[in-house]
Each structure stands twice: as structure tokens, then as C-alpha cells.
Design a protein around this motif. Structure first.
Motif, mmCIF file in Angstrom:
data_model
loop_
_atom_site.group_PDB
_atom_site.id
_atom_site.type_symbol
_atom_site.label_atom_id
_atom_site.label_comp_id
_atom_site.label_asym_id
_atom_site.label_seq_id
_atom_site.Cartn_x
_atom_site.Cartn_y
_atom_site.Cartn_z
ATOM 1 N N ILE A 67 0.868 -1.172 0.000
ATOM 2 C CA ILE A 67 0.000 0.000 0.000
ATOM 3 C C ILE A 67 0.907 1.224 0.000
ATOM 4 N N GLU A 68 0.819 2.024 -1.049
ATOM 5 C CA GLU A 68 1.709 3.169 -1.193
ATOM 6 C C GLU A 68 0.923 4.386 -1.675
ATOM 7 N N GLU A 69 1.490 5.542 -1.440
ATOM 8 C CA GLU A 69 0.909 6.770 -1.979
ATOM 9 C C GLU A 69 1.325 6.900 -3.438
ATOM 10 N N PHE A 70 0.353 7.122 -4.310
ATOM 11 C CA PHE A 70 0.666 7.330 -5.723
ATOM 12 C C PHE A 70 1.073 8.784 -5.917
ATOM 13 N N ILE A 71 2.313 8.996 -6.359
ATOM 14 C CA ILE A 71 2.840 10.349 -6.554
ATOM 15 C C ILE A 71 3.111 10.568 -8.040
ATOM 16 N N PRO A 72 2.286 11.361 -8.724
ATOM 17 C CA PRO A 72 2.416 11.542 -10.176
ATOM 18 C C PRO A 72 3.782 12.024 -10.642
ATOM 19 N N ASP A 73 4.445 12.871 -9.846
ATOM 20 C CA ASP A 73 5.730 13.419 -10.283
ATOM 21 C C ASP A 73 6.853 12.393 -10.315
ATOM 22 N N HIS A 74 6.581 11.183 -9.866
ATOM 23 C CA HIS A 74 7.593 10.131 -9.926
ATOM 24 C C HIS A 74 7.640 9.473 -11.312
ATOM 25 N N SER A 75 6.721 9.854 -12.203
ATOM 26 C CA SER A 75 6.729 9.330 -13.568
ATOM 27 C C SER A 75 6.249 10.410 -14.528
ATOM 28 N N GLU A 76 6.446 10.179 -15.821
ATOM 29 C CA GLU A 76 6.070 11.170 -16.830
ATOM 30 C C GLU A 76 4.633 10.998 -17.311
ATOM 31 N N LEU A 77 4.205 9.751 -17.393
ATOM 32 C CA LEU A 77 2.880 9.437 -17.936
ATOM 33 C C LEU A 77 2.163 8.469 -17.010
ATOM 34 N N THR A 78 0.835 8.533 -17.022
ATOM 35 C CA THR A 78 0.024 7.546 -16.303
ATOM 36 C C THR A 78 -0.964 6.917 -17.267
ATOM 37 N N LEU A 79 -0.996 5.587 -17.263
ATOM 38 C CA LEU A 79 -1.987 4.852 -18.050
ATOM 39 C C LEU A 79 -3.138 4.469 -17.121
ATOM 40 N N PHE A 80 -4.322 4.961 -17.393
ATOM 41 C CA PHE A 80 -5.505 4.507 -16.677
ATOM 42 C C PHE A 80 -6.074 3.337 -17.472
ATOM 43 N N PHE A 81 -5.923 2.138 -16.911
ATOM 44 C CA PHE A 81 -6.307 0.902 -17.594
ATOM 45 C C PHE A 81 -7.618 0.398 -16.988
ATOM 46 N N PHE A 82 -8.697 0.494 -17.741
ATOM 47 C CA PHE A 82 -10.008 0.037 -17.302
ATOM 48 C C PHE A 82 -10.203 -1.391 -17.803
ATOM 49 N N ALA A 83 -10.360 -2.328 -16.869
ATOM 50 C CA ALA A 83 -10.343 -3.744 -17.242
ATOM 51 C C ALA A 83 -11.299 -4.556 -16.368
ATOM 52 N N ASP A 84 -11.497 -5.806 -16.766
ATOM 53 C CA ASP A 84 -12.381 -6.719 -16.038
ATOM 54 C C ASP A 84 -11.862 -8.141 -16.234
ATOM 55 N N ALA A 85 -11.605 -8.839 -15.138
ATOM 56 C CA ALA A 85 -11.052 -10.194 -15.218
ATOM 57 C C ALA A 85 -12.024 -11.197 -15.812
ATOM 58 N N VAL A 201 6.261 6.077 -27.123
ATOM 59 C CA VAL A 201 6.446 6.851 -25.892
ATOM 60 C C VAL A 201 6.792 8.302 -26.230
ATOM 61 N N GLN A 202 7.635 8.497 -27.231
ATOM 62 C CA GLN A 202 7.986 9.859 -27.638
ATOM 63 C C GLN A 202 6.768 10.604 -28.175
ATOM 64 N N GLU A 203 5.899 9.895 -28.895
ATOM 65 C CA GLU A 203 4.663 10.504 -29.396
ATOM 66 C C GLU A 203 3.798 10.967 -28.231
ATOM 67 N N TRP A 204 3.660 10.109 -27.223
ATOM 68 C CA TRP A 204 2.859 10.469 -26.048
ATOM 69 C C TRP A 204 3.463 11.645 -25.307
ATOM 70 N N ARG A 205 4.784 11.659 -25.188
ATOM 71 C CA ARG A 205 5.450 12.772 -24.509
ATOM 72 C C ARG A 205 5.178 14.104 -25.217
ATOM 73 N N SER A 206 5.064 14.045 -26.542
ATOM 74 C CA SER A 206 4.830 15.260 -27.322
ATOM 75 C C SER A 206 3.351 15.614 -27.423
ATOM 76 N N GLY A 207 2.489 14.764 -26.846
ATOM 77 C CA GLY A 207 1.054 15.058 -26.834
ATOM 78 C C GLY A 207 0.270 14.425 -27.960
ATOM 79 N N SER A 208 0.913 13.537 -28.741
ATOM 80 C CA SER A 208 0.225 12.863 -29.848
ATOM 81 C C SER A 208 -0.266 11.483 -29.417
ATOM 82 N N SER A 209 -1.247 10.967 -30.146
ATOM 83 C CA SER A 209 -1.865 9.695 -29.784
ATOM 84 C C SER A 209 -1.000 8.489 -30.129
#
Length: 227
Positions: A67-85, A201-209
Motif C-alpha cells: 500500500i503506497e501513496e501514488f505520486i504523479p511526479d515520480h513518472s512522466e505518464l500515467t496509463l488509466f487501464f479500465f479492465a475486467d477479469a 512513448v515519444q509521441e505520447w510525450r509530445s502530446g500525440s496519440s
């Protein structure tokens, strides 16, 4: 403002993940083993209702999770993955996304966090659609788990306009803004070679899909709906 305060500053949609959540650490062995168990169990049974689920056959050792605190500044991007087992595509793509995440972070040249800078390329917050095989789904993935009872779960789903699983929304951690809602399609189309993943990854960093216009137009959602 102190460096500690800056490192915990959350922007945009990331401000809704403002507490400690469960983090399942990456382990390739656990990932492979649990994926086989999930696929076998999916072929045999379907979830009925909460509290009426059958345990999967096979055994799996206890993977590391904290159990940890999620700190956004520790990474450049966040993937919100919506899923169902209980969704076969979610099971199939779970392994793909986990390996993609690990590969990108291993190659990341992000600097240390001494000055509030990112220590890895990206993190993945998985938002489960049901409690079905929840812990088994997360074992060995490297994902953070947003609990079903999280106070902001519904708000996150609504603000990101998510209606189907599996879906990946890519968010820029510096701005808290959505980069693309077609993260899953982009990962699938750039997964053949390491150089292609780097380009994505470079595309995402630059704001492209990371997708061409044709790929964006033809991207389709699956039939499993988030309630």
C-alpha cells in the motif's frame, strides 16, 4: 514551496488519486502463471454475482504488493487501464500492457527524483470493473489498483468518458491532461519491435496519440460495458 510539496502536487484527473492505494510489483513469472490460470478459468466459468465466484484451479505463489501513496511526479505518464477479469480481452491485454510498461521503464532515461523529477517513464493505474478474480488479475503486473470502493472511482470514469473495457487513457503527469483515449490500440500497434515502442512513448510525450488518422477512425471498443 518545498520539494516534498512539489513532488506530491497533482494536476487534472490525477488530483482524484490523492491517497494510498495498492501497488502490485512486476514479476514476469507471476504474470505468466496467473495469466494461464485466468485464461483456463475464463473458458470454464462465467462470473455470476459478487460472492458467488468459483476459485480458479491451479496455485500461485504470493506476489509482492504494498500500500503506497501514488505520486504523479515520480513518472512522466500515467496509463488509466479500465479492465475486467471476466472479459477475455482484458485478460489477453493484461500481459501485453504489463510487459510494455516494464520494458519502457527499464529503458527509461528519466532522471532521479532529488529535484522532483520523474524516476520512471510511466505508471499504470488499473480501474477494475468488478471484484471477479480481482487479486489474481493484478498479481505480477506492476499495476496500481484503484479500489472498487474508492471515493473518486465514479468521478474518474465519468470525467474520462469511459464506457467499455478494456480501455487505456494516457495522461500527461505534468499537466494532468489526457493525451489519448486510444492507448490500448496504440500499444497493440507498436508492440512488434522495441524501437516502435520507443517511438510511441515519444509521441505520447509530445502530446500525440501515436496512431495514424486511419487507425484512430477504425479503433473500436469491445462489448463489455462499465456499469
Amino acid at each position: 514551496m518545498s520539494n516534498e510539496t512539489k513532488s506530491k502536487r497533482r494536476r487534472g484527473i490525477l488530483s482524484f488519486v490523492d491517497d494510498s492505494i495498492e501497488h502490485f510489483h512486476f514479476d514476469k513469472g507471476f504474470l505468466e502463471e496467473t495469466n494461464l490460470i485466468l485464461r483456463r478459468h475464463k473458458k470454464r466459468t462465467k462470473p455470476k454475482s459478487a460472492g458467488d465466484e468459483e476459485a480458479p484451479s491451479g496455485t500461485v505463489a504470493v506476489a509482492t504488493n504494498t500500500i503506497e501513496e501514488f505520486i504523479p511526479d515520480h513518472s512522466e505518464l500515467t496509463l488509466f487501464f479500465f479492465a475486467d477479469a471476466s472479459n477475455i480481452n482484458s485478460i489477453r491485454l493484461r500481459k501485453l500492457v504489463a510487459n510494455f510498461l516494464n520494458d519502457c521503464n527499464q529503458k527509461s532515461t528519466s532522471s532521479s527524483n532529488d529535484n522532483g523529477q520523474a524516476t520512471c517513464c510511466m505508471e499504470c493505474i488499473c480501474v477494475p470493473n468488478s471484484s471477479f478474480q480481482l487479486e489474481l488479475f493484478f498479481k505480477g503486473t506492476g499495476f496500481w489498483c484503484l479500489p472498487l470502493d474508492h471515493k473518486n472511482r465514479s468521478a474518474i470514469i465519468q470525467l474520462l468518458s469511459v464506457s467499455h473495457v478494456p480501455t487505456i487513457i494516457v495522461v500527461n503527469n505534468s499537466t494532468g491532461r489526457c493525451v489519448t483515449k486510444y492507448g490500448l490500440e496504440a500499444i497493440e500497434s507498436h508492440n512488434e519491435e522495441s524501437s516502435s515502442r520507443d517511438e510511441l512513448v515519444q509521441e505520447w510525450r509530445s502530446g500525440s496519440s501515436g496512431l495514424s488518422m486511419i487507425q484512430t477512425v477504425t479503433a473500436t471498443a469491445t462489448s463489455c460495458v462499465i456499469m
